[in-house]
Design a protein around this motif. Structure first.
Motif, PDB file in Angstrom:
ATOM      1  N   CYS A 255       0.854  -1.195   0.000  1.00  0.00           N
ATOM      2  CA  CYS A 255       0.000   0.000   0.000  1.00  0.00           C
ATOM      3  C   CYS A 255       0.886   1.240   0.000  1.00  0.00           C
ATOM      4  O   CYS A 255       0.897   1.987  -0.954  1.00  0.00           O
ATOM      5  CB  CYS A 255      -1.009   0.026   1.153  1.00  0.00           C
ATOM      6  SG  CYS A 255      -2.026   1.525   1.138  1.00  0.00           S
ATOM      7  N   GLY A 256       1.642   1.440   1.080  1.00  0.00           N
ATOM      8  CA  GLY A 256       2.610   2.538   1.089  1.00  0.00           C
ATOM      9  C   GLY A 256       1.989   3.925   1.172  1.00  0.00           C
ATOM     10  O   GLY A 256       2.663   4.924   0.949  1.00  0.00           O
ATOM     11  N   LEU A 257       0.711   3.967   1.494  1.00  0.00           N
ATOM     12  CA  LEU A 257       0.024   5.269   1.571  1.00  0.00           C
ATOM     13  C   LEU A 257      -0.802   5.366   2.849  1.00  0.00           C
ATOM     14  O   LEU A 257      -1.444   4.388   3.260  1.00  0.00           O
ATOM     15  CB  LEU A 257      -0.944   5.435   0.393  1.00  0.00           C
ATOM     16  CG  LEU A 257      -0.373   5.541  -1.013  1.00  0.00           C
ATOM     17  CD1 LEU A 257      -1.523   5.518  -2.026  1.00  0.00           C
ATOM     18  CD2 LEU A 257       0.447   6.819  -1.181  1.00  0.00           C
ATOM     19  N   LEU A 258      -0.790   6.538   3.428  1.00  0.00           N
ATOM     20  CA  LEU A 258      -1.776   6.915   4.437  1.00  0.00           C
ATOM     21  C   LEU A 258      -2.369   8.224   3.935  1.00  0.00           C
ATOM     22  O   LEU A 258      -1.635   9.197   3.741  1.00  0.00           O
ATOM     23  CB  LEU A 258      -1.125   7.121   5.807  1.00  0.00           C
ATOM     24  CG  LEU A 258      -0.503   5.874   6.456  1.00  0.00           C
ATOM     25  CD1 LEU A 258       0.313   6.270   7.687  1.00  0.00           C
ATOM     26  CD2 LEU A 258      -1.582   4.862   6.840  1.00  0.00           C
ATOM     27  N   VAL A 259      -3.644   8.225   3.652  1.00  0.00           N
ATOM     28  CA  VAL A 259      -4.270   9.438   3.115  1.00  0.00           C
ATOM     29  C   VAL A 259      -5.104  10.085   4.204  1.00  0.00           C
ATOM     30  O   VAL A 259      -5.956   9.433   4.825  1.00  0.00           O
ATOM     31  CB  VAL A 259      -5.127   9.123   1.879  1.00  0.00           C
ATOM     32  CG1 VAL A 259      -5.985  10.317   1.495  1.00  0.00           C
ATOM     33  CG2 VAL A 259      -4.218   8.738   0.708  1.00  0.00           C
TER      34      VAL A 259
ATOM     35  N   SER B 157      -7.219  -2.580  -6.926  1.00  0.00           N
ATOM     36  CA  SER B 157      -6.696  -2.253  -8.259  1.00  0.00           C
ATOM     37  C   SER B 157      -5.189  -2.076  -8.292  1.00  0.00           C
ATOM     38  O   SER B 157      -4.531  -2.475  -9.253  1.00  0.00           O
ATOM     39  CB  SER B 157      -7.328  -0.957  -8.780  1.00  0.00           C
ATOM     40  OG  SER B 157      -8.726  -1.050  -8.785  1.00  0.00           O
ATOM     41  N   TYR B 158      -4.638  -1.416  -7.252  1.00  0.00           N
ATOM     42  CA  TYR B 158      -3.254  -0.944  -7.377  1.00  0.00           C
ATOM     43  C   TYR B 158      -2.266  -1.554  -6.392  1.00  0.00           C
ATOM     44  O   TYR B 158      -1.060  -1.389  -6.569  1.00  0.00           O
ATOM     45  CB  TYR B 158      -3.216   0.577  -7.244  1.00  0.00           C
ATOM     46  CG  TYR B 158      -3.974   1.315  -8.313  1.00  0.00           C
ATOM     47  CD1 TYR B 158      -3.509   1.322  -9.639  1.00  0.00           C
ATOM     48  CD2 TYR B 158      -5.146   2.005  -8.028  1.00  0.00           C
ATOM     49  CE1 TYR B 158      -4.208   2.000 -10.625  1.00  0.00           C
ATOM     50  CE2 TYR B 158      -5.844   2.697  -9.010  1.00  0.00           C
ATOM     51  CZ  TYR B 158      -5.367   2.694 -10.300  1.00  0.00           C
ATOM     52  OH  TYR B 158      -6.042   3.366 -11.277  1.00  0.00           O
ATOM     53  N   CYS B 159      -2.740  -2.230  -5.358  1.00  0.00           N
ATOM     54  CA  CYS B 159      -1.791  -2.742  -4.354  1.00  0.00           C
ATOM     55  C   CYS B 159      -1.334  -4.133  -4.776  1.00  0.00           C
ATOM     56  O   CYS B 159      -1.892  -5.136  -4.333  1.00  0.00           O
ATOM     57  CB  CYS B 159      -2.424  -2.758  -2.974  1.00  0.00           C
ATOM     58  SG  CYS B 159      -1.291  -3.319  -1.694  1.00  0.00           S
ATOM     59  N   LYS B 160      -0.345  -4.148  -5.654  1.00  0.00           N
ATOM     60  CA  LYS B 160       0.095  -5.433  -6.231  1.00  0.00           C
ATOM     61  C   LYS B 160       1.613  -5.512  -6.220  1.00  0.00           C
ATOM     62  O   LYS B 160       2.284  -4.519  -6.261  1.00  0.00           O
ATOM     63  CB  LYS B 160      -0.421  -5.541  -7.659  1.00  0.00           C
ATOM     64  CG  LYS B 160      -1.921  -5.827  -7.684  1.00  0.00           C
ATOM     65  CD  LYS B 160      -2.498  -5.660  -9.071  1.00  0.00           C
ATOM     66  CE  LYS B 160      -4.011  -5.920  -9.041  1.00  0.00           C
ATOM     67  NZ  LYS B 160      -4.684  -5.518 -10.256  1.00  0.00           N
TER      68      LYS B 160
END
Lengths: 272, 272
Positions: free
Chosen positions: A229-233, A269-272
């Motif tokens: 993931c690498g994100l905290l929004v 969709s994007y966490c791959k």
């Protein structure tokens, strides 16, 4: 807290939402003002209604310091109220000479037991290093912020055409590791997040500016997500002030749920 | 406070000394620990013994925040104890998006009645502007700091060979005036102060790094003084910890007097 533990929370809740606990006494619902500590009550109700959909909470220190010494008591009690598994960020934007940064680190990591603190990079390595000396604690360094003024200095290019924020990323990533350093990267331009990802592919990014400050969650995920993931929004006002009435807790939940629903799809969709 | 009022103090006391009130509970004399508020007692004794020789006092917020909520009470009481004619600086190095900077400004300028606050420039104009909106109050913007890490980013040159700190000076001097903006400029290199003076000939400079951090007072005055003095030179540890015994007040006075004596000569030589 380790990045694996953060990622485990993200998978469990299908969310990478951080709730900004920035309670403005002028904007909290009027019926709370009769409480002994209206801001603490407000925070607790916001936490109760968003905890299923958020993995991190980020109080901005200014909101508490503006209330005087009692505000820091309110902050400490808010922090105690948060369950241990959520990631807690002191949005303090500190940074000072080494000895002084060490005191701030002790205040936020030991006395208040935050997991992370935001730090300003202007004073360089010895101003940031003391915050990196605490096991399991995190520095979240300002790189590219989401406000208008980010253009004044952060985009100044050096002789090789590299903007200042890229120099900040490149130098500072050698000071810590992907286990104790994250970066603040504003959501206002998707391409910038792509540029940031080239320099720090594995670090977590804390992204303000979705919602009230006007960034697109889809773009952030598309350009910024990595295989952990690498994100905290972060969202603050959109959640806190979704209603100014007695139903503000439910209204906050609805906003948090809407963001989390989008986030679940983006993770697919994007966490791959 | 106006620059004229600051200069009047400087002439009256023949001094441009700022005392950094950074009380480390580990380093204050042991006999004070039996007091109800040892740090407040320490500060009062330091103030009593230095007030004849100093025109400004600068508590660094980290030292008070590290004591928890009670530390902010100690800070407020310290500030109340200072006579009105001295210039008071909250060394807080804050800076955040506009709305949030506004809250910090209120906390330091209205609730605590500081005359000035140090601010970090990284987030640009809208992070600094809110601090400039208070009549008679001052922003002291970090330009060139005195720590080792100042070299990491502050000296990065742009395409025209201009270092970042010079861009900070050039842009930010248009945000305020010589009546509400000063700059932090480290004393570690005399030539740098000369460079700074080319860009901001009339602004007051707050100079840390004389003494414990190792700069030369003579060089600072030679390169930095203007016809209104234009300098506030800070000393913290050299004064506060001149003695660890019961005579720490007298020892602090001796240090402050030694600095002031040098300053009187430098004012005679360079303030023209």
């Amino acid at each position: 807290m380790t990045s694996q533990e953060i990622f485990a929370q993200i998978k469990k809740k299908a969310s990478f939402l951080c709730v900004g606990l920035d309670p403005d006494p002028q904007r909290i619902p009027k019926h709370l003002l009769k409480e002994k500590d209206p801001v603490l009550t407000f925070n607790k109700i916001i936490i109760d209604h968003t905890i299923d959909h958020a993995v991190a909470y980020k109080p901005n220190l200014a909101f508490y310091e503006a209330m005087g010494p009692a505000g820091l008591e309110t902050l400490a009690k808010t922090l105690e109220y948060l369950p241990e598994e959520v990631f807690t960020i002191a949005d303090a934007k500190r940074g000072d000479i080494g000895n002084t940064s060490r005191l701030y680190a002790k205040a936020f990591f030991e006395q208040m037991n935050f997991d992370a603190i935001t730090v300003a990079p202007y004073m360089g390595e010895d101003s940031v290093g003391p915050f990196l000396a605490f096991d399991g604690k995190w520095v979240i360094l300002l790189a590219l912020t989401s406000n208008q003024g980010s253009q004044d200095f952060q985009l100044i290019e050096n002789k090789e055409g590299k903007p200042l924020y890229a120099s900040v990323l490149e130098k500072s990533k050698t000071w810590g590791t992907t286990e104790n350093m994250m970066y603040v990267v504003g959501a206002t331009r998707g391409e910038s997040i792509a540029e940031v990802r080239k320099l720090v592919p594995e670090h977590f990014l804390l992204v303000p500016g979705v919602g009230a400050q006007g960034g697109s969650l889809e773009e952030v995920a598309k350009y910024g997500m990595n295989n952990q993931c690498g994100l905290l929004v972060n969202s603050s006002r959109g959640i806190l002030y979704a209603s100014a009435e007695k139903d503000f807790g439910e209204a906050a939940k609805k906003e948090a749920l809407a963001l989390q629903t989008d986030m679940a799809q983006l993770l697919d969709s994007y966490c791959k």
